[in-house]
Design a protein around this motif. Sequence first.
Motif, mmCIF file in Angstrom:
data_model
loop_
_atom_site.group_PDB
_atom_site.id
_atom_site.type_symbol
_atom_site.label_atom_id
_atom_site.label_comp_id
_atom_site.label_asym_id
_atom_site.label_seq_id
_atom_site.Cartn_x
_atom_site.Cartn_y
_atom_site.Cartn_z
ATOM 1 N N TYR A 17 6.845 2.140 8.673
ATOM 2 C CA TYR A 17 8.217 2.333 8.325
ATOM 3 C C TYR A 17 8.426 2.796 6.994
ATOM 4 C CZ TYR A 17 10.276 -0.139 12.421
ATOM 5 O OH TYR A 17 10.746 -0.402 13.654
ATOM 6 N N PHE A 18 7.609 2.562 5.992
ATOM 7 C CA PHE A 18 7.486 2.934 4.747
ATOM 8 C C PHE A 18 7.267 4.507 4.874
ATOM 9 C CE2 PHE A 18 4.804 4.173 0.977
ATOM 10 C CZ PHE A 18 5.774 4.109 -0.162
ATOM 11 N N VAL A 19 6.216 4.889 5.400
ATOM 12 C CA VAL A 19 5.731 6.410 5.528
ATOM 13 C C VAL A 19 7.103 6.970 6.254
ATOM 14 C CG1 VAL A 19 4.313 7.910 6.489
ATOM 15 C CG2 VAL A 19 3.280 5.910 5.371
ATOM 16 N N GLN A 20 7.646 6.477 7.145
ATOM 17 C CA GLN A 20 8.529 7.307 7.814
ATOM 18 C C GLN A 20 9.701 7.315 6.897
ATOM 19 O OE1 GLN A 20 11.014 5.084 11.113
ATOM 20 N NE2 GLN A 20 9.829 6.303 12.427
ATOM 21 N N THR A 21 10.226 6.416 6.370
ATOM 22 C CA THR A 21 11.125 6.483 5.252
ATOM 23 C C THR A 21 10.900 7.674 4.081
ATOM 24 O OG1 THR A 21 11.538 4.122 5.664
ATOM 25 C CG2 THR A 21 12.734 5.297 3.585
ATOM 26 N N PHE A 40 0.375 14.134 1.836
ATOM 27 C CA PHE A 40 1.249 13.350 1.791
ATOM 28 C C PHE A 40 0.982 11.829 2.095
ATOM 29 C CE2 PHE A 40 5.148 11.154 4.061
ATOM 30 C CZ PHE A 40 6.277 11.675 2.968
ATOM 31 N N SER A 41 0.106 11.606 3.075
ATOM 32 C CA SER A 41 -0.340 10.157 3.472
ATOM 33 C C SER A 41 -0.960 9.709 2.297
ATOM 34 C CB SER A 41 -1.152 10.273 4.549
ATOM 35 O OG SER A 41 -1.538 9.056 5.154
ATOM 36 N N LYS A 42 -1.870 10.466 1.696
ATOM 37 C CA LYS A 42 -2.531 9.847 0.408
ATOM 38 C C LYS A 42 -1.494 9.390 -0.634
ATOM 39 C CE LYS A 42 -6.599 10.984 -2.440
ATOM 40 N NZ LYS A 42 -7.470 12.043 -2.964
ATOM 41 N N LYS A 43 -0.705 10.192 -1.066
ATOM 42 C CA LYS A 43 0.108 9.729 -1.763
ATOM 43 C C LYS A 43 1.216 8.493 -1.507
ATOM 44 C CE LYS A 43 1.118 14.343 -3.956
ATOM 45 N NZ LYS A 43 2.160 15.649 -3.970
ATOM 46 N N CYS A 44 1.411 8.531 -0.188
ATOM 47 C CA CYS A 44 2.266 7.367 0.273
ATOM 48 C C CYS A 44 1.368 6.106 0.078
ATOM 49 C CB CYS A 44 2.554 7.585 1.755
ATOM 50 S SG CYS A 44 3.956 8.636 1.990
ATOM 51 N N ALA A 45 0.172 6.099 0.307
ATOM 52 C CA ALA A 45 -0.915 5.022 0.331
ATOM 53 C C ALA A 45 -0.926 4.594 -1.085
ATOM 54 C CB ALA A 45 -1.981 5.495 0.689
ATOM 55 N N GLU A 46 -0.956 5.367 -1.897
ATOM 56 C CA GLU A 46 -1.102 5.152 -3.555
ATOM 57 C C GLU A 46 0.060 4.536 -3.988
ATOM 58 O OE1 GLU A 46 -2.038 9.098 -5.296
ATOM 59 O OE2 GLU A 46 -4.159 8.873 -4.556
ATOM 60 N N ARG A 47 1.272 5.005 -3.469
ATOM 61 C CA ARG A 47 2.480 4.548 -3.793
ATOM 62 C C ARG A 47 2.925 2.974 -3.253
ATOM 63 N NH1 ARG A 47 8.470 7.088 -2.276
ATOM 64 N NH2 ARG A 47 9.735 5.462 -3.137
ATOM 65 N N LYS A 54 8.895 -7.482 -3.483
ATOM 66 C CA LYS A 54 10.347 -7.231 -3.293
ATOM 67 C C LYS A 54 10.628 -5.833 -2.798
ATOM 68 C CE LYS A 54 14.850 -7.839 -5.974
ATOM 69 N NZ LYS A 54 15.197 -8.257 -7.390
ATOM 70 N N GLU A 55 9.961 -4.985 -3.459
ATOM 71 C CA GLU A 55 10.185 -3.512 -2.832
ATOM 72 C C GLU A 55 9.718 -3.360 -1.413
ATOM 73 O OE1 GLU A 55 9.741 -0.653 -6.874
ATOM 74 O OE2 GLU A 55 7.943 -1.805 -5.815
ATOM 75 N N LYS A 56 8.847 -4.173 -0.960
ATOM 76 C CA LYS A 56 7.939 -3.865 0.383
ATOM 77 C C LYS A 56 9.064 -4.572 1.407
ATOM 78 C CE LYS A 56 3.332 -3.182 -1.036
ATOM 79 N NZ LYS A 56 2.061 -3.714 -0.943
ATOM 80 N N LYS A 57 9.669 -5.642 0.839
ATOM 81 C CA LYS A 57 10.459 -6.817 1.786
ATOM 82 C C LYS A 57 11.163 -5.999 2.781
ATOM 83 C CE LYS A 57 13.632 -10.703 1.634
ATOM 84 N NZ LYS A 57 14.514 -11.468 0.768
#
Length: 204
Positions: A17-21, A40-47, A54-57
Amino acid sequence: MAKDPNKPKGRMSAYAYFVQTCRSEHKKKHPDESVVFAEFSKKCAERWKTMTDKEKKRFHEMADKDKGRYEHEMANYKPPKGVGKGSKRKKKDPNAPKRAMSGFFWFCQDERQVVRNINPGWGVGDVAKELGKRWGVLTPDVKAKYDALAQKDKKRYETEMKVWKSKGAAVVAAVSSKKFKRAEEDEEDEEDDDEDDDDDEESD
């Protein structure tokens, strides 16, 4: 194997859901820019790794909601006859040599746990997709290391298969030899019986 198009869609993980957002946000900001998914996927994983709980909630809440949807749909789902049932396979000999692994599978052995640690909520399919993407962007020198392991494993498999097959042939030969010997003994017994009969006739 037939696949039912009406089967409920698999549930999404919090990370998915995070990657989709991230992707939809990126599209809004840069509508004309083409995205290299591996980067893009690598950057998402690092982020994702640097984000707080709280941010992942909100993403975990989305995943929990989708899990409820999936479980509800699966509870009411009845697969049609013949779907998902494959043909019966022959039983594999437990003593047969283990098949040789490709370079990609050697790479997966090293990277699978790394991907799982970054994305604890991912299913097997999500992990496999990510491993495929990572393999696709490997540098030639790193890929060569895994291809060398594959070549070494291929030679091991071929050697073990020769030994295994020769043992199988030896067993067949031994069984055939026993049968042949038994047949010879039976013939000898029959000849002895015939001789005994001849002796009886002469004595009469």
